[in-house]
Design a protein around this motif. Structure first.
Motif, mmCIF file in Angstrom:
data_model
loop_
_atom_site.group_PDB
_atom_site.id
_atom_site.type_symbol
_atom_site.label_atom_id
_atom_site.label_comp_id
_atom_site.label_asym_id
_atom_site.label_seq_id
_atom_site.Cartn_x
_atom_site.Cartn_y
_atom_site.Cartn_z
ATOM 1 N N ILE A 164 0.877 -1.186 0.000
ATOM 2 C CA ILE A 164 0.000 0.000 0.000
ATOM 3 C C ILE A 164 0.909 1.229 0.000
ATOM 4 O O ILE A 164 1.832 1.335 0.823
ATOM 5 C CB ILE A 164 -0.927 0.069 1.227
ATOM 6 N N HIS A 165 0.654 2.134 -0.940
ATOM 7 C CA HIS A 165 1.442 3.363 -1.035
ATOM 8 C C HIS A 165 0.544 4.541 -0.646
ATOM 9 O O HIS A 165 -0.574 4.673 -1.153
ATOM 10 C CB HIS A 165 1.983 3.543 -2.457
ATOM 11 N N PHE A 166 1.047 5.379 0.248
ATOM 12 C CA PHE A 166 0.293 6.559 0.702
ATOM 13 C C PHE A 166 1.030 7.827 0.291
ATOM 14 O O PHE A 166 2.241 7.957 0.542
ATOM 15 C CB PHE A 166 0.169 6.579 2.231
ATOM 16 N N LEU A 167 0.310 8.736 -0.315
ATOM 17 C CA LEU A 167 0.823 10.082 -0.583
ATOM 18 C C LEU A 167 -0.179 11.026 0.071
ATOM 19 O O LEU A 167 -1.358 11.034 -0.304
ATOM 20 C CB LEU A 167 0.911 10.316 -2.101
ATOM 21 N N VAL A 168 0.276 11.766 1.088
ATOM 22 C CA VAL A 168 -0.672 12.578 1.849
ATOM 23 C C VAL A 168 -0.341 14.064 1.703
ATOM 24 O O VAL A 168 0.823 14.434 1.523
ATOM 25 C CB VAL A 168 -0.690 12.199 3.355
ATOM 26 N N THR A 169 -1.378 14.879 1.783
ATOM 27 C CA THR A 169 -1.164 16.326 1.774
ATOM 28 C C THR A 169 -2.191 17.019 2.674
ATOM 29 O O THR A 169 -3.390 16.816 2.516
ATOM 30 C CB THR A 169 -1.206 16.899 0.342
ATOM 31 N N PRO A 170 -1.721 17.790 3.649
ATOM 32 C CA PRO A 170 -2.642 18.630 4.405
ATOM 33 C C PRO A 170 -2.890 19.887 3.560
ATOM 34 O O PRO A 170 -1.963 20.645 3.308
ATOM 35 C CB PRO A 170 -1.849 18.979 5.677
ATOM 36 N N LYS A 171 -4.140 20.072 3.101
ATOM 37 C CA LYS A 171 -4.383 21.141 2.120
ATOM 38 C C LYS A 171 -5.005 22.365 2.763
ATOM 39 O O LYS A 171 -6.161 22.349 3.196
ATOM 40 C CB LYS A 171 -5.284 20.595 1.008
ATOM 41 N N GLY A 172 -4.232 23.445 2.788
ATOM 42 C CA GLY A 172 -4.717 24.717 3.307
ATOM 43 C C GLY A 172 -5.693 25.351 2.326
ATOM 44 O O GLY A 172 -5.597 25.149 1.115
ATOM 45 N N PHE A 173 -6.627 26.141 2.883
ATOM 46 C CA PHE A 173 -7.684 26.654 2.003
ATOM 47 C C PHE A 173 -7.456 28.076 1.499
ATOM 48 O O PHE A 173 -8.227 28.563 0.680
ATOM 49 C CB PHE A 173 -9.049 26.503 2.675
ATOM 50 N N GLY A 174 -6.414 28.751 1.992
ATOM 51 C CA GLY A 174 -6.086 30.038 1.373
ATOM 52 C C GLY A 174 -5.801 29.821 -0.093
ATOM 53 O O GLY A 174 -6.238 30.599 -0.966
ATOM 54 N N SER A 175 -5.101 28.751 -0.387
ATOM 55 C CA SER A 175 -4.763 28.450 -1.781
ATOM 56 C C SER A 175 -5.860 27.629 -2.459
ATOM 57 O O SER A 175 -6.178 27.862 -3.634
ATOM 58 C CB SER A 175 -3.417 27.731 -1.851
ATOM 59 N N GLU A 176 -6.454 26.678 -1.723
ATOM 60 C CA GLU A 176 -7.496 25.836 -2.340
ATOM 61 C C GLU A 176 -8.633 26.710 -2.883
ATOM 62 O O GLU A 176 -9.168 26.455 -3.961
ATOM 63 C CB GLU A 176 -8.036 24.848 -1.293
ATOM 64 N N ASN A 177 -8.978 27.763 -2.109
ATOM 65 C CA ASN A 177 -10.077 28.637 -2.515
ATOM 66 C C ASN A 177 -9.804 29.394 -3.806
ATOM 67 O O ASN A 177 -10.713 29.940 -4.418
ATOM 68 C CB ASN A 177 -10.362 29.664 -1.407
#
Ligand code: SF4
Length: 281
Positions: A139-152
């Motif tokens: 099992i391969h995991f690639l994780v990212t905590p995504k901030g919403f200043g940029s997501e928006n």
């Protein structure tokens, strides 16, 4: 079938979210340091140096690189010969996120209902899990905590095939221009071209996770990445939006076959806190 226990998944994913929040990748650090040398604006240089220092402190003291510790997003490649035992796979991931965000003093940024209640879930769950079944027993995991200043600041456009390459370039640059200082530049611009509306969005998100300095393997797309990056860095937005040349560290484009009648494009913006981590078990 190879058995992989719930607890190994939980522990692995927990460590990945802690690592991603505390340690900014060396590719980003190298690019930020290079940018200090090339940035023409004095305030831009100062901001870049502050970002570098902030990232060193976060790493050394094991504290979050940014107060917005993001929504937990994972791309998981599940080997078809792997069998998850000891509990529910999705719960292992959500338990990992819960533990990482509570024990790691990371801000809880998730509301249960997006429109009416908007009540904080208080443990940063649920995670957003994108699952792909692949050959093998790992099992391969690639994780990212995504901030919403940029997501928006991200955007979607269903271009017409006739809009072509120029239409794509214009849409990407316009999206970054409209975003201005809001996504905490210097940014990484992820672009997904093709597929359907949701496929293009997934490609764009995944593109933000590519190491800075690596280009699309197709030389035509690699040239497009470099050309659009140059255009973006001529907009004058600069670090923190205070002016300068370093608006983006990279433009990463991923593509997929699409319908004869369409040319979907999604731009997903990631801030300078370009956080991601990966592991295979
Ligand atoms: S956009 Fe990025 S750097 Fe800005 S506040 Fe959000 S996570 Fe932090």
């Amino acid at each position: 079938m190879r058995e992989i226990h719930f607890d190994i998944i939980r522990q692995t994913v927990k460590e990945l979210f802690l690592k991603a929040n505390y340690i900014i990748g060396d590719d980003i650090i190298v690019k930020l340091k290079e940018s200090v040398q090339t940035e023409e604006s004095e305030s831009g240089k100062v901001i870049l140096e502050q970002i570098i220092k902030n990232n060193e402190i976060a790493k050394n003291e094991r504290i979050a690189a940014c107060q917005d510790t993001g929504l937990a997003v994972l791309f998981v490649k599940l080997g078809q010969e792997a069998k998850v035992v000891g509990g529910d796979f999705n719960e292992a991931i959500n338990q990992a996120v819960r533990e990482a965000y509570i024990e790691g003093y990371l801000r809880k940024s998730v509301v249960d209902d997006p429109l009416f209640d908007r009540k904080n879930t208080n443990d940063n769950t649920p995670a957003i899990i994108h699952l792909e079944i692949v050959p093998g027993d790992k099992i391969h995991f690639l994780v990212t905590p995504k901030g919403f200043g940029s997501e928006n600041m991200s955007a979607l456009k269903m271009l017409k095939p006739a809009d072509g390459i120029e239409g794509v370039k214009e849409f990407i640059v316009e999206t970054v221009k409209k975003a201005g200082p809001n996504p905490c530049p210097p940014i990484v611009v992820g672009v997904g071209i093709g597929g359907t509306v949701e496929k293009a969005a997934l490609l764009a998100k995944k593109a933000t996770l590519r190491r800075v300095g690596e280009h699309n393997k197709d030389p035509r797309y690699a040239r497009l990445e470099k050309e659009v990056l140059e255009k973006i860095n001529r907009l004058g937005i600069g670090p923190a939006g205070l002016g300068g040349r370093t608006t983006a560290l990279a433009v990463n484009i991923e593509y997929f076959p699409t319908h004869i009648a369409g040319l979907p494009v999604v731009v997903n913006i990631c801030c300078h806190a370009a956080r991601h981590a990966e592991a295979e078990i």
